[in-house]
Design a protein around this motif. Sequence first.
Motif, PDB file in Angstrom:
ATOM      1  N   CYS A   1      -5.739   2.640   7.139  1.00 43.67           N
ATOM      2  CA  CYS A   1      -5.444   3.947   6.552  1.00 43.67           C
ATOM      3  C   CYS A   1      -6.413   4.236   5.402  1.00 43.67           C
ATOM      4  O   CYS A   1      -6.618   3.397   4.519  1.00 43.67           O
TER       5      CYS A   1
ATOM      6  N   CYS B   1      -3.821   4.585   2.046  1.00 41.42           N
ATOM      7  CA  CYS B   1      -3.079   3.467   1.456  1.00 41.42           C
ATOM      8  C   CYS B   1      -3.650   2.105   1.860  1.00 41.42           C
ATOM      9  O   CYS B   1      -3.137   1.076   1.415  1.00 41.42           O
TER      10      CYS B   1
ATOM     11  N   CYS C   1       3.269   6.048   2.420  1.00 44.38           N
ATOM     12  CA  CYS C   1       1.899   6.583   2.396  1.00 44.38           C
ATOM     13  C   CYS C   1       1.936   8.092   2.191  1.00 44.38           C
ATOM     14  O   CYS C   1       2.804   8.783   2.720  1.00 44.38           O
TER      15      CYS C   1
ATOM     16  N   SER D   1       0.218  10.230   3.485  1.00 43.21           N
ATOM     17  CA  SER D   1       0.084  10.959   4.753  1.00 43.21           C
ATOM     18  C   SER D   1       1.438  11.112   5.462  1.00 43.21           C
ATOM     19  O   SER D   1       1.558  11.870   6.425  1.00 43.21           O
TER      20      SER D   1
ATOM     21  N   CYS E   1       0.511   6.606  10.004  1.00 44.03           N
ATOM     22  CA  CYS E   1       0.452   5.416   9.154  1.00 44.03           C
ATOM     23  C   CYS E   1       1.809   4.699   9.179  1.00 44.03           C
ATOM     24  O   CYS E   1       2.854   5.332   9.027  1.00 44.03           O
TER      25      CYS E   1
END
Length: 151
Positions: free
Chosen positions: A136, A139, A112, A114, A107
Amino acid sequence: MKQLTISKIKEGTVIDHINAGKALLVLKILGIHSNSTETVSMAMNVPSKKMGKKDIVKVEGKFINEEQLNKIALIAPNATINLIKDYEIQKKFKVVLPEFIEGIIKCPNRNCISNSDEPITSKFRVWFDKNVVAQCYYCRRKVKEISEYIY
Ligand code: CTP
Ligand code: ZN
């Protein structure tokens, strides 16, 4: 008609109709680098009726896996895969854009979840809108230049 010829291969994979300029990325996805020993040929910016210009990659003795196919679909959604045995095409198919991808691209949003210390694998929804777009799951950030974010 004038025809550009790269030699036919005996056994392996031909990736045809790659969006012009993406051949080097396809090689990277296949794990081919400057120290590789595979026999590889490629053509960049070859005239194509369907695409205007295209790239082609041919790799001897190598067959590609699902993850590599998904990655190729993301950067070259028109690509055709030809599996060759004894100089004959055994299978020809177009890559298919996956609807969801996990752990394939990073991402771009630094904040984020992740990208945090949490053990969360990146997850994107993918669709085609003139170009391949990935969004994503966490987010909602959209990635347009996907090739820059492939792991
Ligand atoms: N090819 C190869 N070695 C072989 C057979 C085919 O490198 N032994 C390559 C061809 O050079 C071509 C691709 O595989 O780049 C597909 O071959 P073919 O289906 O014969 O060509 P087209 O009809 O032009 O393909 P398409 O219809 O997918 O455009
Ligand atoms: Zn995100």
